[in-house]
Design a protein around this motif. Sequence first.
Motif, mmCIF file in Angstrom:
data_model
loop_
_atom_site.group_PDB
_atom_site.id
_atom_site.type_symbol
_atom_site.label_atom_id
_atom_site.label_comp_id
_atom_site.label_asym_id
_atom_site.label_seq_id
_atom_site.Cartn_x
_atom_site.Cartn_y
_atom_site.Cartn_z
ATOM 1 N N PRO A 13 78.751 1.935 72.665
ATOM 2 C CA PRO A 13 78.265 2.921 71.697
ATOM 3 C C PRO A 13 78.486 4.357 72.165
ATOM 4 O O PRO A 13 78.609 5.264 71.345
ATOM 5 N N ALA A 14 78.575 4.570 73.493
ATOM 6 C CA ALA A 14 78.810 5.935 73.976
ATOM 7 C C ALA A 14 80.157 6.450 73.486
ATOM 8 O O ALA A 14 80.366 7.655 73.339
ATOM 9 N N ARG A 15 81.090 5.550 73.217
ATOM 10 C CA ARG A 15 82.406 5.952 72.710
ATOM 11 C C ARG A 15 82.514 5.750 71.199
ATOM 12 O O ARG A 15 83.114 6.545 70.489
ATOM 13 N N TRP A 16 81.936 4.631 70.707
ATOM 14 C CA TRP A 16 82.207 4.208 69.337
ATOM 15 C C TRP A 16 81.021 4.395 68.390
ATOM 16 O O TRP A 16 81.107 4.069 67.214
ATOM 17 N N GLY A 17 79.907 4.886 68.929
ATOM 18 C CA GLY A 17 78.749 5.157 68.075
ATOM 19 C C GLY A 17 77.854 3.936 67.913
ATOM 20 O O GLY A 17 78.153 2.840 68.394
ATOM 21 N N ALA A 18 76.750 4.161 67.183
ATOM 22 C CA ALA A 18 75.721 3.126 67.062
ATOM 23 C C ALA A 18 76.240 1.890 66.342
ATOM 24 O O ALA A 18 75.722 0.792 66.523
ATOM 25 N N ARG A 65 81.469 0.075 81.229
ATOM 26 C CA ARG A 65 81.358 1.230 80.337
ATOM 27 C C ARG A 65 82.727 1.812 80.049
ATOM 28 O O ARG A 65 83.602 1.854 80.919
ATOM 29 N N ASP A 66 82.885 2.339 78.834
ATOM 30 C CA ASP A 66 84.175 2.886 78.399
ATOM 31 C C ASP A 66 84.709 3.924 79.392
ATOM 32 O O ASP A 66 85.879 3.875 79.788
ATOM 33 N N ALA A 67 83.851 4.870 79.805
ATOM 34 C CA ALA A 67 84.338 5.960 80.656
ATOM 35 C C ALA A 67 84.839 5.410 81.993
ATOM 36 O O ALA A 67 85.882 5.854 82.501
#
Length: 366
Positions: free
Chosen positions: A285-290, A44-46
């Motif tokens: 998608p949590a960072r860059w959207g759907a 995940r990005d985070a």
Amino acid sequence: MTTSAPAFNPLDLSHSEDPYPRLAALRRERPVSTPLPGWHVVVRDADVRAVLADPALWSSRRNNSSVPDTPEADRELALSQLDPPAHTRLRRLLSPAFARTVVAELEPVVRERAEALAGRFEQDTDLVGAFAAPLPRAVLAAFCGVDDADAADYDRWAATFTDLLGHRAHAEWPAFERWALRETEGRVRVLQQLDRTEAVTFLHFLIVAGVPNLRHALGNLVLRLLSEDHWRAEGLPEAIEESLRLDPPALWQMRTATRDTTVGDSPVRAGERVVAVVASANRDPARWGANADAFRPDRPGVRAHLAFGKGPHACLGASLTRLQLRVAAEVLIGRYPKLRLAPGFRFRRAGDFMSRGPAALPVHLE
Ligand code: HEM
């Protein structure tokens, strides 16, 4: 949370023709997986950002190293294999030579080298073999101030030295070292504040860090522009960032826990490895959207991807890379505005287990 997605083993090449569906499943179902004892893979990005940002907790020391673990041998460790304070000292000395404004002076040379290669294409060219592979070697030679007399040798070393493991045993190493020591005392000014071993190590590391990644980045960019029907010079800087986000040449970075801790919600013990999969974070998608999987050069904050890493080890060569990708694409598009992929093209992956780019790009010129 269900855990049906199989763990991502970064050493298993079978996933890497297209690792993205698998990484998407892991992001949803299993954000930290343990494919091998003591290896924790974060997707995940985070979590990836948190790992890369904290060198005190997540050490880079001796990553992919085969040199002995002694204080003297530390001078044979590449910049990417050091922690603060040794890393901080060296990085401060070297950074000015890689600044955007300094690197920008190379643009005419990059253009001249790209034009020379592109001028020699024949119909049914493989763009990787004829362009994406040799150009980064030629540009790095210019960056390092390689003389005409040494150009053929340097080009061969740059084609042969592709990783950090066991390179000193290579038959060509003594000749490379002689050249590197001569350059350290002579023209490559950035190296004059380093000791001799550090300077040789760094000249070698520039090849390892710069040449294969750039070859993959250039191949990925051309492939992306052609397959997205985006073969035009307008908006290239944004298209380049979006290509790096979607197809990062370096898929993941490794770190070692300096103490017992957690990543995501998973416990990690001191000495265990964390694999931070930037290729997955870049499509989270949590960072860059759907629409994270879509090519959208106009997306807000397009440069915030992790293709160049993040934190104290973030890529020193990012400006040189951006310059080279833009000029290379401008030259190709300018000369061959109707270039297209050969019919029936199928992506085959090149690169070691950490990296990804096309093995070949057969194209028609018009
Ligand atoms: C598309 C091309 C490139 C990509 C994707 C790339 C990617 C990266 C990444 C992800 C890191 C961070 C490694 C880590 O966190 O452990 C890194 C570090 C580094 N890169 Fe690049 N790189 C590229 C091109 C270059 C070039 C052309 C050069 C030099 C001419 C270069 C020099 C370096 C150096 C010196 C470091 C180490 C920085 C440090 O540890 O402080 N890279 N690169």
